[in-house]
Design an enzyme around this catalytic site. Structure first.
Site, mmCIF file in Angstrom:
data_model
loop_
_atom_site.group_PDB
_atom_site.id
_atom_site.type_symbol
_atom_site.label_atom_id
_atom_site.label_comp_id
_atom_site.label_asym_id
_atom_site.label_seq_id
_atom_site.Cartn_x
_atom_site.Cartn_y
_atom_site.Cartn_z
ATOM 1 N N LYS A 138 -7.123 2.577 -2.576
ATOM 2 C CA LYS A 138 -7.771 3.493 -1.630
ATOM 3 C C LYS A 138 -8.462 4.585 -2.428
ATOM 4 C CE LYS A 138 -6.694 5.864 2.706
ATOM 5 N NZ LYS A 138 -5.711 5.979 3.795
ATOM 6 N N TRP A 181 0.860 -1.190 0.000
ATOM 7 C CA TRP A 181 0.000 0.000 0.000
ATOM 8 C C TRP A 181 0.886 1.225 0.000
ATOM 9 C CZ3 TRP A 181 -0.364 4.072 3.556
ATOM 10 C CH2 TRP A 181 -1.305 5.050 3.180
ATOM 11 N N ASP A 189 -9.685 -3.100 1.236
ATOM 12 C CA ASP A 189 -9.790 -2.553 2.585
ATOM 13 C C ASP A 189 -11.204 -1.982 2.720
ATOM 14 O OD1 ASP A 189 -9.802 -0.552 4.714
ATOM 15 O OD2 ASP A 189 -7.632 -0.823 4.809
ATOM 16 N N HIS A 249 -11.839 1.772 2.382
ATOM 17 C CA HIS A 249 -11.213 2.495 1.271
ATOM 18 C C HIS A 249 -12.136 2.760 0.085
ATOM 19 C CE1 HIS A 249 -6.756 1.657 2.455
ATOM 20 N NE2 HIS A 249 -7.456 2.237 3.393
ATOM 21 N N ASP A 284 -7.381 -4.305 9.716
ATOM 22 C CA ASP A 284 -6.661 -3.047 9.595
ATOM 23 C C ASP A 284 -7.460 -1.943 10.265
ATOM 24 O OD1 ASP A 284 -5.102 -0.929 8.972
ATOM 25 O OD2 ASP A 284 -5.435 -0.986 6.809
ATOM 26 N N ASP A 302 -12.726 8.720 8.435
ATOM 27 C CA ASP A 302 -11.715 7.779 8.944
ATOM 28 C C ASP A 302 -11.997 6.374 8.431
ATOM 29 O OD1 ASP A 302 -9.543 6.789 10.567
ATOM 30 O OD2 ASP A 302 -11.102 5.867 11.782
ATOM 31 N N ASP A 339 -10.483 3.631 9.539
ATOM 32 C CA ASP A 339 -9.858 2.612 10.375
ATOM 33 C C ASP A 339 -10.398 2.492 11.797
ATOM 34 O OD1 ASP A 339 -7.599 1.782 8.474
ATOM 35 O OD2 ASP A 339 -7.411 3.948 8.533
ATOM 36 N N GLU A 356 -2.960 -2.935 -2.645
ATOM 37 C CA GLU A 356 -4.125 -2.362 -1.945
ATOM 38 C C GLU A 356 -4.493 -0.969 -2.448
ATOM 39 O OE1 GLU A 356 -3.470 -1.895 2.255
ATOM 40 O OE2 GLU A 356 -5.495 -1.147 2.646
ATOM 41 N N HIS A 402 -8.584 -6.296 4.098
ATOM 42 C CA HIS A 402 -8.250 -5.489 5.262
ATOM 43 C C HIS A 402 -9.582 -5.142 5.892
ATOM 44 C CE1 HIS A 402 -3.891 -3.848 4.783
ATOM 45 N NE2 HIS A 402 -3.952 -5.163 4.921
HETATM 46 C C1 RNT Z 1 -3.845 2.749 4.680
HETATM 47 C C2 RNT Z 1 -3.966 1.295 4.364
HETATM 48 C C3 RNT Z 1 -2.859 0.445 4.877
HETATM 49 C C4 RNT Z 1 -2.428 0.829 6.277
HETATM 50 C C5 RNT Z 1 -1.433 -0.113 6.870
HETATM 51 C C6 RNT Z 1 -0.767 0.468 8.072
HETATM 52 O O1 RNT Z 1 -4.955 3.456 4.351
HETATM 53 O O2 RNT Z 1 -5.188 0.811 4.804
HETATM 54 O O3 RNT Z 1 -3.211 -0.879 4.792
HETATM 55 O O4 RNT Z 1 -3.502 0.958 7.147
HETATM 56 O O5 RNT Z 1 -0.558 -0.534 5.929
HETATM 57 ZN ZN ZN Z 2 -5.524 -1.296 4.706
#
Ligand code: RNT
Ligand code: ZN
Length: 425
Positions: free
Chosen positions: A234, A191, A266, A269, A333, A301, A303, A232, A293
């Site tokens: 986003k 990523w 993810d 994302h 994640d 946010d 995460d 990955e 993820h």
């Molecule tokens: C960031 C990605 C990535 C990170 C990690 C720390 O937006 O999701 O995967 O969260 O690599």
């Molecule tokens: Zn991620």
């Protein structure tokens, strides 16, 4: 102290639940056997707010930021291992541990990221081996002066691009060494934070550079017995609101044309109301394997700590219903620095496992029969009714059998650890 269930209470509720599920044609014991074989990859970075232990002065965290300052974060790799071990003891099943390159242990020596070697991760590998964990890995293409300009593998500057290419190649070798040592392939996930805060004029050039860089990174084949590559995407990040080079379309196309490369989805994302569950069946027709993820986006946010949401359940259902457990690697994640970090790990991971369990005890044959027969009335009514089947009793029993606390008892264990260990840091 929160309630601790008695073993006998758990056993008798389970027996009842098992009978109820049997009436729907579900073999609960078989579901639990399957569940015990599904590893979830715990991400190291929840334990220290995505800090790492390199001590590099860099102005840019790559648009990912843990907020909060709950006391007791792991200050060293040893503390991080100790905390992760505590978390793992409260999570049923055998799992994996997912490390970032910035958690290298170089014995106080400065080792540039493009010079990292497997030996800098030997303590991690030994630790994983002693606990019977597989490992996954990630190049760290952020929080570094060479990333401060906002572009890494897609930079206009050839020197910058090459530095990150070398870093990613070094990481693949480290990942392969981990996989070999542990006897289970390591997924190394790339990523990059590359993007722009404001409207770019040329959206294509950085993407063309990224493609070139990825080709260079992945040029050397590695035995999939030891190592797998993932990429990955986003949609946006903090400071990259207008443009992200590695978009979903970019990596979906990249993974589809480059056989053997996994696509990482993810959950945080995509557009705020867009889930990943519906993507799985489409992508698996064109890409061999996926890495998830699992995360929880809340507004800007991406995460937040994973919870047992409808979206999480839908994701687990897609994996289980399509019998894709061997093609979908489940990683987590999220990072929350405002609550006890061990509790964050345990809450999120237990939620993931619960979602898988719910999917595994679903009377899918019954539902499929209704759907194929065009009986959408029964399909909807059934889907609603099965939501309240006694899943909780099965979950508690699974925890008991796996030697981990059932119900709320684990919270007491975390509080105790906080008192004994975290509060002294
Ligand atoms: C960031 C990605 C990535 C990170 C990690 C720390 O937006 O999701 O995967 O969260 O690599
Ligand atoms: Zn991620």
């Amino acid at each position: 102290m929160y309630p601790t269930l008695k073993d006998q209470q758990i056993e008798s509720s389970f027996k009842n639940a098992q009978e109820v599920y049997a009436q729907y044609g579900v073999d609960v014991a078989a579901a639990l056997d399957r569940l015990a074989k599904i590893p979830v990859s715990l991400h190291c970075w929840q334990g220290d707010d995505v800090g790492g232990y390199e001590n590099i002065a860099s102005s840019d965290g790559g648009g990912i930021q843990a907020t909060g300052n709950y006391p007791g974060k792991a200050r060293t790799a040893d503390e991080l291992r100790q905390d992760a071990e505590k978390a793992l003891s409260l999570i049923p099943g055998k799992h994996r541990f997912n490390l970032h390159a910035m958690y290298a242990e170089t014995g106080g020596k400065k080792v540039e990221r493009d010079e990292l070697q497997p030996e800098h991760f030997s303590a991690w590998i030994d630790w994983a081996k002693s606990l019977g964990l597989g490992m996954d890995f990630n190049p760290t293409c952020f929080a570094h002066p060479m990333a401060d300009a906002g572009l890494t593998l897609s930079s206009y500057d050839e020197g910058v691009r090459n530095f990150w290419v070398r870093h990613c190649i070094a990481c693949r070798k480290i990942g392969a060494a981990m996989g070999k040592a542990l006897g289970t392939p390591t997924v190394t996930n790339i990523w990059i934070p590359d993007g722009m805060k404001d409207i770019p004029v040329d959206r294509k050039a950085p993407r063309a550079f990224l493609r070139e860089s990825l080709d260079a990174v992945l040029a050397e084949p590695i035995d999939p017995k030891h190592h797998l590559d993932a990429v990955e995407s986003k949609l946006f990040g903090i400071g990259s609101e207008s443009y992200v080079v590695g978009s979903h379309e970019f990596y979906l196309a990249y993974a589809a044309q480059r056989k053997g490369t996994l696509l990482t989805l993810d959950a945080g994302h995509f557009h705020p109301t867009e889930g990943i569950a519906d993507k799985i069946s489409s992508i698996l027709l064109f890409v061999d394997e996926l890495l998830l993820h699992v995360s929880r986006g809340v507004r800007w946010d991406s995460d937040h700590v994973v919870i047992l949401s409808d979206e999480l359940r839908a994701t687990a259902e897609e994996i289980v219903r399509h019998d894709a457990i061997n093609r979908v690697h489940i990683g987590l994640d999220f990072f929350d620095a405002s609550i006890n970090r061990i509790a964050a790990w345990v809450t999120g991971t237990r939620a993931m496992i619960k979602a898988l369990l719910i999917a595994l005890v679903e009377p899918t044959d019954l539902l499929r029969a209704a759907e194929r027969g065009g009986d959408f009335t029964s399909r909807l009514a059934l889907l609603e009714e099965i939501k309240t089947l006694p899943f909780g009793a099965v979950w508690d029993y699974y925890c008991l059998k796996q030697g981990t606390p059932a119900g709320t008892a684990w919270i007491n264990a975390v509080k105790q650890y906080e008192q004994d260990v975290l509060s002294k840091r």
